[in-house]
Write a protein that holds these residues in place. Structure first.
Motif, PDB file in Angstrom:
ATOM      1  N   ASP A 146       0.838  -1.198   0.000  1.00 63.25           N
ATOM      2  CA  ASP A 146       0.000   0.000   0.000  1.00 63.25           C
ATOM      3  C   ASP A 146       0.878   1.255   0.000  1.00 63.25           C
ATOM      4  O   ASP A 146       0.542   2.252  -0.643  1.00 63.25           O
ATOM      5  N   ALA A 147       2.005   1.211   0.710  1.00 62.05           N
ATOM      6  CA  ALA A 147       2.925   2.356   0.743  1.00 62.05           C
ATOM      7  C   ALA A 147       3.613   2.540  -0.620  1.00 62.05           C
ATOM      8  O   ALA A 147       3.869   3.663  -1.040  1.00 62.05           O
ATOM      9  N   ARG A 148       3.885   1.427  -1.308  1.00 63.73           N
ATOM     10  CA  ARG A 148       4.542   1.491  -2.629  1.00 63.73           C
ATOM     11  C   ARG A 148       3.563   1.806  -3.763  1.00 63.73           C
ATOM     12  O   ARG A 148       3.957   2.342  -4.793  1.00 63.73           O
ATOM     13  N   TYR A 149       2.305   1.423  -3.563  1.00 63.49           N
ATOM     14  CA  TYR A 149       1.271   1.653  -4.589  1.00 63.49           C
ATOM     15  C   TYR A 149       0.096   2.390  -3.933  1.00 63.49           C
ATOM     16  O   TYR A 149      -0.962   1.796  -3.712  1.00 63.49           O
ATOM     17  N   GLY A 151      -3.115   4.792  -3.034  1.00 66.12           N
ATOM     18  CA  GLY A 151      -4.353   5.138  -3.722  1.00 66.12           C
ATOM     19  C   GLY A 151      -5.301   3.975  -3.949  1.00 66.12           C
ATOM     20  O   GLY A 151      -6.496   4.175  -4.141  1.00 66.12           O
ATOM     21  N   TYR A 152      -4.781   2.759  -3.928  1.00 67.49           N
ATOM     22  CA  TYR A 152      -5.643   1.592  -4.165  1.00 67.49           C
ATOM     23  C   TYR A 152      -6.342   1.121  -2.884  1.00 67.49           C
ATOM     24  O   TYR A 152      -7.310   0.368  -2.948  1.00 67.49           O
ATOM     25  N   GLY A 153      -5.820   1.521  -1.727  1.00 66.24           N
ATOM     26  CA  GLY A 153      -6.424   1.086  -0.457  1.00 66.24           C
ATOM     27  C   GLY A 153      -6.030  -0.319  -0.046  1.00 66.24           C
ATOM     28  O   GLY A 153      -6.747  -0.978   0.701  1.00 66.24           O
ATOM     29  N   ALA A 168     -10.705   2.559  -7.515  1.00 65.76           N
ATOM     30  CA  ALA A 168      -9.306   2.981  -7.618  1.00 65.76           C
ATOM     31  C   ALA A 168      -8.670   2.425  -8.895  1.00 65.76           C
ATOM     32  O   ALA A 168      -7.895   3.122  -9.569  1.00 65.76           O
ATOM     33  N   LEU A 169      -9.004   1.200  -9.248  1.00 70.72           N
ATOM     34  CA  LEU A 169      -8.494   0.608 -10.489  1.00 70.72           C
ATOM     35  C   LEU A 169      -8.937   1.429 -11.700  1.00 70.72           C
ATOM     36  O   LEU A 169      -8.152   1.688 -12.613  1.00 70.72           O
ATOM     37  N   GLN A 170     -10.211   1.829 -11.678  1.00 70.44           N
ATOM     38  CA  GLN A 170     -10.745   2.669 -12.767  1.00 70.44           C
ATOM     39  C   GLN A 170      -9.970   3.990 -12.850  1.00 70.44           C
ATOM     40  O   GLN A 170      -9.590   4.427 -13.928  1.00 70.44           O
TER      41      GLN A 170
END
Length: 190
Positions: A146-149, A151-153, A168-170
């Motif tokens: 989550d820290a590396r990517y 916004g996705y939660g 988030a994927l959208q």
């Protein structure tokens, strides 16, 4: 004659759209039983986190195996899960004489005899322990991802296809840790 060492084997992360599938193999010490073992899905995160160090400390042996996103996409999730389980058993420092595997399928090339037990994570303490180890390891990894990517939660839903994750994927598109062979991700690629 000595007792046959039995390892419990379970995996976590078949359903998520992101991240690896993680399996664990645990050989419990019959002389040091652990109270409160249950299917990891039925335990709170707090309870799993409390049991994790106890299992690591009191088990005769435990190990984790995994299959990465590329392997999941190449093999399919079932075969990747079985591969992760096989890797977990192979990584044990103590060789088991028998394996109890949660589910209805057995990994290939196990170093011992084995049986599949549907619902084993709720009925066999060694499988419950494996379920807890796998879940804690994977959940912690998803928090790191989550820290590396951002916004996705991922720290919240651990990669599962929640409404927030799909939104988030959208908005953000597909990251390298998303499973391209899974429907919602595949649809975005199309």
């Amino acid at each position: 004659m000595s007792e046959v060492l039995v390892c419990g084997v379970d995996e976590v992360g078949r359903g998520p759209l992101a991240g690896p599938v993680v399996a664990a193999a645990v050989i419990l010490d019959p002389n040091r039983p652990i109270a409160g073992l249950a299917d990891s899905k039925k335990l709170s995160e707090k309870k799993r986190e409390a049991l994790y160090p106890q299992i690591c400390d009191q088990a005769l042996a435990w190990a984790v195996g995994r299959a990465e996103v590329a392997e999941i996409d190449e093999l399919n999730i079932l075969h990747a899960s079985l591969l992760a389980m096989q890797r977990a058993v192979a990584a044990l420092a103590v060789a088991p004489g028998h394996a109890l595997v949660d589910g209805n399928k057995l990994p290939k090339q196990l170093p011992c005899s084995a049986e599949a037990i549907v619902g084993g994570d709720g009925s066999e303490p060694c499988i419950s322990a494996a379920s807890i180890i796998a879940k804690v390891v994977r959940d912690r990894e998803m928090v790191e991802l989550d820290a590396r990517y951002p916004g996705y939660g991922l720290a919240i839903h651990k990669g599962y296809p929640t409404k927030k994750h799909l939104e988030a994927l959208q908005a953000l598109g597909i990251s390298e840790i998303h499973r391209r062979s899974f429907g919602p991700v595949r649809k975005l690629l199309a």
